[in-house]
Write an enzyme that holds these catalytic residues in place. Structure first.
Site, mmCIF file in Angstrom:
data_model
loop_
_atom_site.group_PDB
_atom_site.id
_atom_site.type_symbol
_atom_site.label_atom_id
_atom_site.label_comp_id
_atom_site.label_asym_id
_atom_site.label_seq_id
_atom_site.Cartn_x
_atom_site.Cartn_y
_atom_site.Cartn_z
ATOM 1 N N HIS A 3 -10.190 -5.434 -3.255
ATOM 2 C CA HIS A 3 -8.850 -5.601 -2.685
ATOM 3 C C HIS A 3 -8.967 -5.984 -1.224
ATOM 4 C CE1 HIS A 3 -10.002 -1.339 -2.523
ATOM 5 N NE2 HIS A 3 -9.362 -1.260 -1.351
ATOM 6 N N ASP A 19 0.852 -1.198 0.000
ATOM 7 C CA ASP A 19 0.000 0.000 0.000
ATOM 8 C C ASP A 19 0.884 1.243 0.000
ATOM 9 O OD1 ASP A 19 -3.231 0.469 0.942
ATOM 10 O OD2 ASP A 19 -1.863 2.174 1.091
ATOM 11 N N ILE A 20 0.481 2.232 -0.779
ATOM 12 C CA ILE A 20 1.267 3.475 -0.914
ATOM 13 C C ILE A 20 1.206 4.320 0.370
ATOM 14 C CG2 ILE A 20 -0.554 5.003 -1.831
ATOM 15 C CD1 ILE A 20 1.445 5.734 -4.096
ATOM 16 N N GLN A 58 -14.433 2.562 1.163
ATOM 17 C CA GLN A 58 -13.794 2.093 -0.082
ATOM 18 C C GLN A 58 -13.500 3.293 -0.976
ATOM 19 O OE1 GLN A 58 -16.031 -0.836 -2.363
ATOM 20 N NE2 GLN A 58 -14.289 -1.253 -3.710
ATOM 21 N N HIS A 71 -6.918 -5.697 2.186
ATOM 22 C CA HIS A 71 -5.789 -5.122 2.910
ATOM 23 C C HIS A 71 -5.249 -6.212 3.838
ATOM 24 C CE1 HIS A 71 -6.793 -0.723 2.259
ATOM 25 N NE2 HIS A 71 -7.988 -1.226 2.062
HETATM 26 P P1 AMP Z 1 -9.710 1.491 0.181
HETATM 27 O O1 AMP Z 1 -9.688 2.910 0.669
HETATM 28 O O2 AMP Z 1 -10.132 0.469 1.176
HETATM 29 O O3 AMP Z 1 -10.461 1.395 -1.141
HETATM 30 O O4 AMP Z 1 -8.198 1.110 -0.125
HETATM 31 C C1 AMP Z 1 -7.497 1.645 -1.191
HETATM 32 C C2 AMP Z 1 -6.041 1.604 -0.799
HETATM 33 O O5 AMP Z 1 -5.260 1.779 -1.976
HETATM 34 C C3 AMP Z 1 -5.629 2.711 0.178
HETATM 35 O O6 AMP Z 1 -5.109 2.114 1.364
HETATM 36 C C4 AMP Z 1 -4.561 3.487 -0.600
HETATM 37 O O7 AMP Z 1 -3.504 3.922 0.220
HETATM 38 C C5 AMP Z 1 -4.098 2.465 -1.621
HETATM 39 N N1 AMP Z 1 -3.547 3.019 -2.854
HETATM 40 C C6 AMP Z 1 -4.077 4.016 -3.611
HETATM 41 N N2 AMP Z 1 -3.296 4.215 -4.694
HETATM 42 C C7 AMP Z 1 -2.262 3.331 -4.610
HETATM 43 C C8 AMP Z 1 -1.122 3.057 -5.420
HETATM 44 N N3 AMP Z 1 -0.873 3.723 -6.565
HETATM 45 N N4 AMP Z 1 -0.255 2.084 -5.027
HETATM 46 C C9 AMP Z 1 -0.490 1.402 -3.873
HETATM 47 N N5 AMP Z 1 -1.555 1.608 -3.081
HETATM 48 C C10 AMP Z 1 -2.423 2.560 -3.441
#
Ligand code: AMP
Ligand code: ZN
Length: 113
Positions: free
Chosen positions: A99, A30-31, A93, A101
């Site tokens: 996805h 995760d970023i 979300q 986590h």
């Molecule tokens: P959610 O908010 O549950 O939909 O989770 C989306 C997740 O994607 C969040 O924890 C973000 O930090 C992560 N995220 C968004 N863009 C990226 C990216 N380019 N690379 C890795 N993780 C990302």
């Protein structure tokens, strides 16, 4: 699916830090990590959220959980880990491609906020 961030990440069109991949799933860090270890496991095929899981695509979800168990063992999550999937806006979300986590490395509270 066009304009889906995680479809593009799964296809290698947007860079990410790979944890694991096979023909069905992709796992990457995760970023914006919320724990010392925090990665996401996604199906390579576009599924919108947990609400879109059905008899046709549930095999890939079962496989994703097998991968999570294998990675948790290999990465030594001996004290425990958490698997979370936010489903829908109210649940937080923000990316509408299924996805999971996977978080580990710190004490966690319950209930989640
Ligand atoms: P959610 O908010 O549950 O939909 O989770 C989306 C997740 O994607 C969040 O924890 C973000 O930090 C992560 N995220 C968004 N863009 C990226 C990216 N380019 N690379 C890795 N993780 C990302
Ligand atoms: Zn997608």
């Amino acid at each position: 699916m066009e304009d889906c961030l995680f479809c593009k990440i799964a296809a290698g069109e947007i860079p990410s830090k790979c944890v694991y991949q096979d023909d069905q799933v992709y796992a990457f860090y995760d970023i914006d990590p919320q724990a010392p270890t925090h990665f996401l496991v996604i199906p390579k095929k576009h599924i919108e959220s947990v609400a879109a899981i059905n008899a046709e695509n549930s095999g890939i979800v079962a496989h994703a959980f097998e991968v999570i168990a294998k990675l948790a063992s290999e990465m030594g999550f001996k004290e425990g880990f958490r698997v979370v999937s936010n489903c829908g806006k109210q649940a937080g979300q923000s990316v509408f491609h299924l996805h999971f986590h996977v978080l580990s490395g710190r004490d966690m509270t319950w209930p989640p906020g």
